[in-house]
Design an enzyme around this catalytic site. Structure first.
Site, PDB file in Angstrom:
ATOM      1  N   HIS A  10      38.409  38.268  50.923  1.00 37.07           N
ATOM      2  CA  HIS A  10      39.613  38.138  50.087  1.00 37.07           C
ATOM      3  C   HIS A  10      40.073  39.534  49.702  1.00 37.07           C
ATOM      4  O   HIS A  10      39.647  40.104  48.697  1.00 37.07           O
ATOM      5  CB  HIS A  10      39.282  37.279  48.853  1.00 37.07           C
ATOM      6  CG  HIS A  10      40.474  36.970  47.996  1.00 37.07           C
ATOM      7  ND1 HIS A  10      40.537  35.864  47.163  1.00 37.07           N
ATOM      8  CD2 HIS A  10      41.660  37.611  47.828  1.00 37.07           C
ATOM      9  CE1 HIS A  10      41.698  35.843  46.536  1.00 37.07           C
ATOM     10  NE2 HIS A  10      42.399  36.903  46.908  1.00 37.07           N
ATOM     11  N   HIS A  12      43.708  41.931  50.064  1.00 34.59           N
ATOM     12  CA  HIS A  12      45.105  42.119  50.479  1.00 34.59           C
ATOM     13  C   HIS A  12      45.255  43.578  50.886  1.00 34.59           C
ATOM     14  O   HIS A  12      45.064  44.474  50.057  1.00 34.59           O
ATOM     15  CB  HIS A  12      46.055  41.794  49.325  1.00 34.59           C
ATOM     16  CG  HIS A  12      45.878  40.411  48.783  1.00 34.59           C
ATOM     17  ND1 HIS A  12      46.668  39.356  49.190  1.00 34.59           N
ATOM     18  CD2 HIS A  12      45.002  39.892  47.893  1.00 34.59           C
ATOM     19  CE1 HIS A  12      46.288  38.250  48.560  1.00 34.59           C
ATOM     20  NE2 HIS A  12      45.273  38.547  47.769  1.00 34.59           N
ATOM     21  N   HIS A 190      45.264  30.619  48.363  1.00 35.04           N
ATOM     22  CA  HIS A 190      44.939  30.910  46.966  1.00 35.04           C
ATOM     23  C   HIS A 190      45.205  29.631  46.169  1.00 35.04           C
ATOM     24  O   HIS A 190      46.261  29.000  46.324  1.00 35.04           O
ATOM     25  CB  HIS A 190      45.861  31.994  46.400  1.00 35.04           C
ATOM     26  CG  HIS A 190      45.537  33.392  46.834  1.00 35.04           C
ATOM     27  ND1 HIS A 190      45.374  33.758  48.140  1.00 35.04           N
ATOM     28  CD2 HIS A 190      45.368  34.534  46.099  1.00 35.04           C
ATOM     29  CE1 HIS A 190      45.106  35.067  48.191  1.00 35.04           C
ATOM     30  NE2 HIS A 190      45.101  35.560  46.972  1.00 35.04           N
ATOM     31  N   GLU A 193      43.792  30.194  40.697  1.00 29.02           N
ATOM     32  CA  GLU A 193      43.697  31.537  40.102  1.00 29.02           C
ATOM     33  C   GLU A 193      44.331  31.443  38.714  1.00 29.02           C
ATOM     34  O   GLU A 193      43.664  31.615  37.699  1.00 29.02           O
ATOM     35  CB  GLU A 193      44.421  32.573  40.975  1.00 29.02           C
ATOM     36  CG  GLU A 193      44.388  33.987  40.396  1.00 29.02           C
ATOM     37  CD  GLU A 193      45.195  35.008  41.208  1.00 29.02           C
ATOM     38  OE1 GLU A 193      46.058  34.606  42.020  1.00 29.02           O
ATOM     39  OE2 GLU A 193      44.969  36.224  41.006  1.00 29.02           O
ATOM     40  N   ASP A 271      39.979  41.680  46.223  1.00 29.46           N
ATOM     41  CA  ASP A 271      41.371  41.254  46.044  1.00 29.46           C
ATOM     42  C   ASP A 271      42.355  42.408  46.295  1.00 29.46           C
ATOM     43  O   ASP A 271      42.907  42.512  47.388  1.00 29.46           O
ATOM     44  CB  ASP A 271      41.567  40.640  44.656  1.00 29.46           C
ATOM     45  CG  ASP A 271      42.672  39.576  44.615  1.00 29.46           C
ATOM     46  OD1 ASP A 271      43.260  39.270  45.671  1.00 29.46           O
ATOM     47  OD2 ASP A 271      42.945  39.041  43.514  1.00 29.46           O
ATOM     48  N   ASP A 272      42.567  43.237  45.287  1.00 28.05           N
ATOM     49  CA  ASP A 272      43.494  44.377  45.388  1.00 28.05           C
ATOM     50  C   ASP A 272      42.800  45.600  44.777  1.00 28.05           C
ATOM     51  O   ASP A 272      43.124  46.021  43.668  1.00 28.05           O
ATOM     52  CB  ASP A 272      44.788  44.063  44.634  1.00 28.05           C
ATOM     53  CG  ASP A 272      45.483  42.833  45.191  1.00 28.05           C
ATOM     54  OD1 ASP A 272      46.129  42.949  46.240  1.00 28.05           O
ATOM     55  OD2 ASP A 272      45.355  41.755  44.587  1.00 28.05           O
TER      56      ASP A 272
HETATM   57  N1  HPA Z   1      47.052  36.633  43.638  1.00 28.49           N
HETATM   58  C1  HPA Z   1      48.115  36.145  44.267  1.00 28.49           C
HETATM   59  N2  HPA Z   1      48.813  36.853  45.124  1.00 28.49           N
HETATM   60  C2  HPA Z   1      48.425  38.095  45.398  1.00 28.49           C
HETATM   61  C3  HPA Z   1      47.333  38.641  44.777  1.00 28.49           C
HETATM   62  C4  HPA Z   1      46.613  37.878  43.842  1.00 28.49           C
HETATM   63  O1  HPA Z   1      45.609  38.316  43.225  1.00 28.49           O
HETATM   64  N3  HPA Z   1      47.206  39.905  45.261  1.00 28.49           N
HETATM   65  C5  HPA Z   1      48.196  40.086  46.157  1.00 28.49           C
HETATM   66  N4  HPA Z   1      48.953  38.989  46.233  1.00 28.49           N
HETATM   67 ZN    ZN Z   2      44.289  37.422  46.336  1.00 31.33          ZN
END
Ligand code: HPA
Ligand code: ZN
Length: 344
Positions: A10, A12, A190, A193, A271-272
């Site tokens: 996971h 991006h 996703h 969240e 994630d990021d």
């Molecule tokens: N959630 C949803 N979309 C996203 C995320 C995230 O954490 N990071 C990049 N796009």
């Molecule tokens: Zn994500």
């Protein structure tokens, strides 16, 4: 000490854009950014929720314009990931965030593919690419994106669903997921969240996904948890992201440990990472400290990452990675050094 071998599922790629590279690309591409320098930009990394992050994320990625830019971005991620023990990475990208501002789908994929093509030899990391649909755009735009992907399907393993979750349930994308599956693409999304457990059920029942990205809010629904345990549905958790986007107050409050102990097939991911304070090794380190995970629980997370990966087309490789996990020696103490993740 060598870091624990792991897969990242996971991630991006646009979320690995570090401020230094963003400013270098801005200069190269003559893009004017609204921040004076990297220091000022970093000060903007105080998020109140998912949307406040997405606004900055989409804004900063406008510096990415050429195939070279995407190749440089991906290569920088792979170098960092390798230093933190990543052996396999399934990488998300957001084509609509680029095509929507005039960058061709092919430019994005060709750039990313250039870095991924050298990943094994340069970084010792096998890779897959997963293209995500932006759920806050119309389903029609996702259909057009799937169409644009057709010449590149040899490079793309699956489809995902990301961006602003609440108000954009998985069912909105039923048709495009069906079309993606017909093209032989794997499916993830996703869900849970910020959105409710019902979105997780929808992703499974309506889209037929094989993994849930995040799935954090499953814990509110014991029946759903029982189903996820029974069906061995992987959840790709991102604990540092949950704290930064205020889904959870403190890392110490994260349900990762109880989810693991409930028998859920959870994995830990970044994630990021350029925005949320760490790459995946840093994340292992942080949850080890905050939640007091035992070394065998860290091993279970690493094992899960390979079990949940889309290595079905290369079981020999999966077996090799799993053997590396089982052979990993945490050393004589429970020291966090065992999962240390010094940045390169
Ligand atoms: N959630 C949803 N979309 C996203 C995320 C995230 O954490 N990071 C990049 N796009
Ligand atoms: Zn994500």
């Amino acid at each position: 000490m060598a870091p624990l071998p792991k897969a990242e599922l996971h991630l991006h790629i646009e979320g690995t854009l570090e401020p230094e590279l963003a400013f270098a690309l801005a200069a190269r591409n003559r893009v004017q950014l609204p921040w004076a320098d990297t220091e000022e930009l970093r000060k903007a990394y105080l998020f109140s929720d998912l949307q406040s992050f997405l606004d900055l994320y989409y804004g900063l990625m406008t510096v990415l314009r050429t195939a070279d830019d995407f190749a440089e971005l991906a290569d920088a991620y792979l170098a960092r990931a390798a230093a933190q023990g990543v052996r396999h990475a399934e990488i998300f990208f957001d084509p609509q965030a680029h095509t929507g501002r005039g960058i061709a789908f092919g430019t994005v994929v060709e750039g990313l593919a250039r870095a991924l093509d050298h990943s094994e030899e340069r970084h010792g990391i096998s890779t897959r690419l997963i293209m995500c649909f932006l759920r806050d755009l119309p389903a029609e735009s996702a259909r057009e994106t799937l169409e644009a992907a057709k010449p590149y399907l040899n490079r793309i393993t699956g489809v995902g669903l990301d961006s602003a979750e609440v108000g954009h349930p998985p069912s909105k994308f039923a048709e495009v997921y069906e079309a993606a599956a017909a093209l032989g693409l794997r499916k993830v999304a996703h869900a849970g969240e910020e959105g409710p457990p019902a979105y997780i059920r929808e992703a499974l029942d309506v889209l037929g996904v094989e993994r849930i990205d995040h799935g954090l809010r499953a814990v509110e629904d014991p029946e759903l948890v029982a189903r996820l345990v029974r069906d061995r549905v992987p959840l790709t958790l991102c604990p540092l992201s949950n704290v930064r986007l205020r889904a959870i107050d403190l890392l110490e409050d994260h349900p990762l440990r109880s989810m693991l102990e409930a028998g859920l097939l959870v994995t830990v991911n970044s994630d990021d990472p350029a925005y949320f304070g760490g790459y995946v090794g840093d994340t292992f380190h942080a949850v080890h400290e905050a939640l007091g995970l035992a070394p065998e629980q860290l091993r279970e997370l690493a094992r899960n990452s390979f079990l949940a990966s889309f290595l079905d087309d290369d079981e020999e490789r999966r077996a090799r990675y799993l053997a590396e996990v089982e052979a990993y020696d945490f050393g004589s103490s429970d020291s966090v050094d065992a999962v240390d993740s010094a940045r390169p």
